[in-house]
Design a protein around this motif. Structure first.
Motif, mmCIF file in Angstrom:
data_model
loop_
_atom_site.group_PDB
_atom_site.id
_atom_site.type_symbol
_atom_site.label_atom_id
_atom_site.label_comp_id
_atom_site.label_asym_id
_atom_site.label_seq_id
_atom_site.Cartn_x
_atom_site.Cartn_y
_atom_site.Cartn_z
ATOM 1 N N ILE A 101 -62.095 -15.567 59.769
ATOM 2 C CA ILE A 101 -62.502 -14.166 59.937
ATOM 3 C C ILE A 101 -61.264 -13.331 60.246
ATOM 4 O O ILE A 101 -60.297 -13.838 60.819
ATOM 5 N N ASP A 102 -61.271 -12.042 59.857
ATOM 6 C CA ASP A 102 -60.142 -11.170 60.159
ATOM 7 C C ASP A 102 -60.171 -10.757 61.620
ATOM 8 O O ASP A 102 -61.230 -10.731 62.249
ATOM 9 N N ALA A 103 -58.982 -10.382 62.120
ATOM 10 C CA ALA A 103 -58.883 -10.039 63.530
ATOM 11 C C ALA A 103 -59.536 -8.698 63.855
ATOM 12 O O ALA A 103 -59.875 -8.424 65.003
ATOM 13 N N ASP A 104 -59.725 -7.848 62.842
ATOM 14 C CA ASP A 104 -60.156 -6.477 63.141
ATOM 15 C C ASP A 104 -61.658 -6.319 63.326
ATOM 16 O O ASP A 104 -62.150 -5.218 63.515
ATOM 17 N N LEU A 105 -62.402 -7.445 63.276
ATOM 18 C CA LEU A 105 -63.858 -7.438 63.494
ATOM 19 C C LEU A 105 -64.614 -6.545 62.518
ATOM 20 O O LEU A 105 -65.674 -6.030 62.847
ATOM 21 N N GLN A 106 -64.076 -6.351 61.317
ATOM 22 C CA GLN A 106 -64.824 -5.596 60.304
ATOM 23 C C GLN A 106 -65.990 -6.426 59.806
ATOM 24 O O GLN A 106 -66.995 -5.895 59.366
ATOM 25 N N ASP A 107 -65.823 -7.736 59.869
ATOM 26 C CA ASP A 107 -66.900 -8.621 59.456
ATOM 27 C C ASP A 107 -67.785 -8.875 60.665
ATOM 28 O O ASP A 107 -67.307 -8.947 61.791
ATOM 29 N N ASP A 203 -73.355 -6.057 56.947
ATOM 30 C CA ASP A 203 -72.739 -4.752 56.699
ATOM 31 C C ASP A 203 -71.329 -4.766 57.235
ATOM 32 O O ASP A 203 -71.093 -5.146 58.377
ATOM 33 N N ARG A 204 -70.397 -4.343 56.410
ATOM 34 C CA ARG A 204 -69.008 -4.332 56.853
ATOM 35 C C ARG A 204 -68.755 -3.073 57.671
ATOM 36 O O ARG A 204 -69.138 -1.978 57.280
ATOM 37 N N LYS A 205 -68.116 -3.282 58.836
ATOM 38 C CA LYS A 205 -67.911 -2.135 59.742
ATOM 39 C C LYS A 205 -66.512 -1.561 59.586
ATOM 40 O O LYS A 205 -65.704 -2.055 58.824
ATOM 41 N N GLU A 206 -66.252 -0.518 60.393
ATOM 42 C CA GLU A 206 -64.894 0.027 60.466
ATOM 43 C C GLU A 206 -64.055 -0.938 61.302
ATOM 44 O O GLU A 206 -64.574 -1.659 62.133
ATOM 45 N N ARG A 207 -62.766 -0.880 61.118
ATOM 46 C CA ARG A 207 -61.841 -1.599 61.964
ATOM 47 C C ARG A 207 -62.042 -1.157 63.423
ATOM 48 O O ARG A 207 -62.160 0.034 63.663
ATOM 49 N N VAL A 208 -62.077 -2.091 64.394
ATOM 50 C CA VAL A 208 -62.278 -1.636 65.778
ATOM 51 C C VAL A 208 -61.082 -0.853 66.297
ATOM 52 O O VAL A 208 -61.230 0.078 67.084
HETATM 53 MG MG MG Z 1 -59.751 -5.366 57.828
#
Ligand code: MG
Ligand code: UDP
Length: 314
Positions: A101-107, A203-208
């Motif tokens: 998973i990416d670090a930015d919690l978009q997933d 649903d993909r979110k914005e970068r935190v």
């Molecule tokens: Mg990202």
């Protein structure tokens, strides 16, 4: 119970690291409480040569949570795909199942549970698929979707709207590690592994916090790499267009001959134009033909595994 490793590539992610660590530890605690994963499951942060305090923060998190937070420090920046591969292969020996998973919690971390359920039901790879792309800009949405269409046209199997949020069992990572190619495009490689696979939707979110580490230039490079590492179709297209042009120039030659016989032409034009088109077509065909061999060499030098045996009955 299987031991889970959540693999997180990080490049200059000091703004999101603590938030990500907390959210993912929450997921681990929850899954452990529900008895779905082993108690010593962990998060593996891969520091991809960050220039900011990302690694210091990973060390701090590891000190505060020695079991749950682990880290790998790469010696320099190698890019997302390589950082993720380094993480998966490190995790392979330490765990039974991985989630990247990416670090930015978009997933959406909430669907990790669903992935684990599918894993327990016999899936070896579970793809996280974005339902909609509301939070992406119009530009990113259309270019990304266009990309998946082109990949399909080029005959490359990818999972539509899936980025690198996925669960992989230990044996899937082991098989993946046999793909020794250097031009990595993980999204195209995973479907080659086989086994039982499934998707979970979110649903993909914005970068935190922080900003995208994938500027347009890197995105285009990834897209081109995806096509050129998986398909030799562009070469066949050159060969095909050469053949078409040669055929057309033969038709044109017949037309020119008829015009010549009926006497409606400027002297010299026919032979000039026909030779340009005919020779141009022959040259394209020749380049395409040479390209076919280069394409074969390209596929050979990858030394990809030719098959993956799942079971033998004897
Ligand atoms: Mg990202
Ligand atoms: N990343 C990385 N190395 C790089 C670029 C990005 O490890 O050279 C990581 C980054 O820290 C993040 C993930 O790859 O965890 C995806 O990057 P990002 O979220 O910036 O991409 P986007 O979601 O905007 O496509």
């Amino acid at each position: 119970m299987e031991k889970l490793a959540i693999v997180v590539p990080c490049y200059n992610e000091e703004e999101v690291l603590k938030i990500a660590s907390e959210a993912l530890r929450g997921v681990l605690d929850d899954l452990i409480r529900k008895g779905k994963i082993a108690e010593d499951s962990f998060i593996l942060f891969v520091n991809d040569g960050s220039k900011d305090r990302t690694w210091e923060l990973i060390e701090e998190e590891h000190q505060a949570h020695p079991v749950q937070v682990c880290g790998v420090k790469l010696a320099g920046n190698v890019g997302h795909q390589f950082a993720l591969t380094a993480g998966l292969i490190t995790a392979m020996d330490l765990s039974d199942v991985t989630v990247s998973i990416d670090a930015d919690l978009q997933d959406d971390v909430a669907v990790i549970e669903e992935m684990i359920d599918k894993f327990h039901n016999g899936c070896d790879i579970v793809y996280g698929v974005r339902k909609e792309r509301k939070t992406d800009t119009f530009f990113k949405r259309t270019t990304a979707q266009g990309f998946y269409k082109v990949m399909e046209m080029m005959g490359v199997k990818t999972v539509y709207n899936h980025a690198d949020f996925r669960l992989m069992s230990k044996r899937a990572v082991e098989q993946f590690s046999k793909y020794q190619e250097t031009n990595l495009f993980l999204r195209g490689m995973m479907p080659l592994i086989g086994y039982q696979t499934d998707c979970v939707y979110y649903d993909r979110k914005e970068r935190v916090a922080g900003e995208s580490k994938y500027p347009l230039k890197k995105m285009l490079a990834l897209a081109f790499n995806g096509i050129s590492s998986f398909s030799v179709k562009p070469i066949s297209m050159i060969l095909g267009s050469g053949v078409i042009i040669v055929l057309l120039s033969i038709l044109a030659a017949i037309y020119a001959l008829i015009s010549y016989c009926t006497g409606h032409v400027v002297p010299g034009w026919t032979s000039l134009i026909l030779s340009i088109w005919f020779l141009g077509g022959i040259q394209l065909m020749a380049v395409g033909l040479v390209g076919q061999y280069i394409g074969k060499i390209y596929i050979e030098v990858k030394h990809r595994p030719r098959y993956n045996i799942e079971k033998v009955l004897k």
